[in-house]
Design a protein around this motif. Structure first.
Motif, PDB file in Angstrom:
ATOM      1  N   PRO A   1      23.513   6.594  14.924  1.00 60.64           N
ATOM      2  CA  PRO A   1      22.295   6.660  15.733  1.00 60.64           C
ATOM      3  C   PRO A   1      22.323   7.787  16.758  1.00 60.64           C
ATOM      4  O   PRO A   1      23.288   7.952  17.497  1.00 60.64           O
ATOM      5  CB  PRO A   1      22.256   5.285  16.409  1.00 60.64           C
ATOM      6  N   ARG A   2      21.226   8.552  16.771  1.00 60.37           N
ATOM      7  CA  ARG A   2      21.095   9.693  17.681  1.00 60.37           C
ATOM      8  C   ARG A   2      19.661   9.765  18.211  1.00 60.37           C
ATOM      9  O   ARG A   2      18.718   9.404  17.514  1.00 60.37           O
ATOM     10  CB  ARG A   2      21.435  11.007  16.954  1.00 60.37           C
TER      11      ARG A   2
ATOM     12  N   VAL B   1      13.606   6.462  10.519  1.00 61.80           N
ATOM     13  CA  VAL B   1      13.390   6.150  11.934  1.00 61.80           C
ATOM     14  C   VAL B   1      14.039   4.803  12.198  1.00 61.80           C
ATOM     15  O   VAL B   1      13.696   3.799  11.567  1.00 61.80           O
ATOM     16  CB  VAL B   1      11.889   6.099  12.300  1.00 61.80           C
ATOM     17  N   LEU B   2      14.992   4.776  13.123  1.00 58.49           N
ATOM     18  CA  LEU B   2      15.772   3.570  13.380  1.00 58.49           C
ATOM     19  C   LEU B   2      15.124   2.780  14.510  1.00 58.49           C
ATOM     20  O   LEU B   2      15.121   3.226  15.657  1.00 58.49           O
ATOM     21  CB  LEU B   2      17.206   3.943  13.764  1.00 58.49           C
TER      22      LEU B   2
ATOM     23  N   TYR C   1      17.347   8.193  15.371  1.00 56.46           N
ATOM     24  CA  TYR C   1      17.458   8.861  14.076  1.00 56.46           C
ATOM     25  C   TYR C   1      18.925   8.896  13.680  1.00 56.46           C
ATOM     26  O   TYR C   1      19.819   8.674  14.498  1.00 56.46           O
ATOM     27  CB  TYR C   1      16.885  10.282  14.158  1.00 56.46           C
ATOM     28  N   THR C   2      19.177   9.171  12.406  1.00 57.71           N
ATOM     29  CA  THR C   2      20.546   9.299  11.929  1.00 57.71           C
ATOM     30  C   THR C   2      20.668  10.534  11.050  1.00 57.71           C
ATOM     31  O   THR C   2      19.855  10.731  10.136  1.00 57.71           O
ATOM     32  CB  THR C   2      20.993   8.041  11.157  1.00 57.71           C
ATOM     33  N   PRO C   3      21.634  11.394  11.310  1.00 59.48           N
ATOM     34  CA  PRO C   3      21.813  12.582  10.467  1.00 59.48           C
ATOM     35  C   PRO C   3      22.427  12.278   9.108  1.00 59.48           C
ATOM     36  O   PRO C   3      22.417  13.125   8.223  1.00 59.48           O
ATOM     37  CB  PRO C   3      22.737  13.471  11.307  1.00 59.48           C
ATOM     38  N   VAL C   4      22.969  11.084   8.927  1.00 59.88           N
ATOM     39  CA  VAL C   4      23.543  10.689   7.639  1.00 59.88           C
ATOM     40  C   VAL C   4      23.093   9.273   7.322  1.00 59.88           C
ATOM     41  O   VAL C   4      22.705   8.505   8.204  1.00 59.88           O
ATOM     42  CB  VAL C   4      25.089  10.758   7.639  1.00 59.88           C
ATOM     43  N   GLY C   5      23.142   8.919   6.021  1.00 58.77           N
ATOM     44  CA  GLY C   5      22.904   7.547   5.626  1.00 58.77           C
ATOM     45  C   GLY C   5      21.522   7.229   5.105  1.00 58.77           C
ATOM     46  O   GLY C   5      21.274   6.100   4.680  1.00 58.77           O
TER      47      GLY C   5
END
Length: 298
Positions: free
Chosen positions: A116-117, A160-161, A170-174
């Motif tokens: 998570p970012r 979108v988390l 947001y997540t850069p992976v997954g």
């Protein structure tokens, strides 16, 4: 590795380990199993974990009842679970999850492919470093699960988390099938949980021109730029194709746009009748995961 035997997948309901939710899920006609979502509070202390174990022991479960344990959004220290976070708290979390899963008689575990970012900027060097760190924690997760005779699975995440808290992270992976396969290849023994709602949201994120409302939100512009770096995924079937024999279970709900996660079965962009018919032949379990207005009722 689960390869599918031609038998129909079991239908599991999702529940938190609370007396009211468990009573609701197990009322007649009883389901074939449960996927037990754990909050960080359920794992934070030895006493909290023992409370969950005792609650599950009191249930009248048939001998063939299936139980899967899903890891929390927040870890033992209250911070968001982050697959790239290699602090001792992250390794302690996967150990606790495996111990609790074994104690309640589960057959499998689920954690999320999530980093998570608040910002999302394409940086291939940083992204590769994140992937490598995730793989290190995943291998520890697999080892912990296998010591307790559990199947470890990894779940894809949406673009979108919301984090069960209406957040915008947001997540850069997954998100992509490519990321899931990368992880599965580098953590032998790991299997996959496919969330079809999350997968459809990722498909939608690659169709920006078809999302005029979302395209008008400035905060989502970095996501639009980020997903352009991935190969096109025109349909959720591409996730199923990519996961192949790694596919252990699927979470079933519909989706719409970028934020419409966990919608009722017939209300969204997915043709779930067709997709579920395919998944029922390939996955071991199908878990209903509609986000209900009242979580006490399924």
């Amino acid at each position: 590795m689960w390869t599918g035997s031609g038998a129909r997948a079991r239908i599991l309901l999702k529940a938190r380990p609370t007396p009211r939710q468990l009573a609701d899920r197990l009322r007649p006609p009883p389901p074939e199993g449960l996927e037990l979502y754990l909050d960080g509070r359920d794992l934070a202390t030895r006493e909290a974990r023992q409370d969950v174990v005792e609650l599950l022991r009191q249930l009248d479960r048939p001998a063939e009842f299936a139980l899967v344990v899903e890891g929390p959004i927040r870890g033992l220290d209250g911070a968001y679970f982050d697959l790239a976070d290699l602090r001792p708290a992250s390794f302690a979390l996967v150990e606790c999850l495996a111990e609790l899963g074994a104690a309640v008689g589960a057959t499998a575990l689920v954690i999320h492919a999530i980093v998570p970012r608040t910002q999302l900027i394409w940086d291939p060097v940083e992204r590769q470093e994140l992937l490598e760190r995730c793989a290190e924690l995943l291998r520890a997760y697999v080892a912990a699960a296998q010591r307790h005779h559990l199947v470890p699975t990894l779940e894809n995440v949406p673009p979108v988390l919301r984090m069960r808290e209406a957040r915008y992270l947001y997540t850069p992976v997954g998100m992509s099938p490519e990321d899931l396969v990368w992880f599965l290849e580098r953590a032998p023994g790991l299997q996959a949980t496919l969330d079809v709602s999350h997968a459809q949201l990722y498909v939608n994120a690659q169709r920006w021109e078809a999302l005029p409302a979302e395209a008008a939100v400035p905060a989502l512009a970095p996501l639009r730029a980020y997903v352009r770096h991935f190969p096109p995924v025109p349909a959720v079937d591409m996730f199923v194709d990519a996961l192949g024999g790694w596919l252990f279970e699927a979470h079933i709900s519909n989706a719409r746009g970028l934020l419409g996660e966990g919608l009722p079965y017939g209300e969204g962009d997915l043709d779930l009748d067709r997709l579920v018919a395919r998944l029922a032949r390939q996955a071991r379990s199908l878990v209903t995961e509609t986000l209900e207005p009242d979580p006490e009722r399924a």
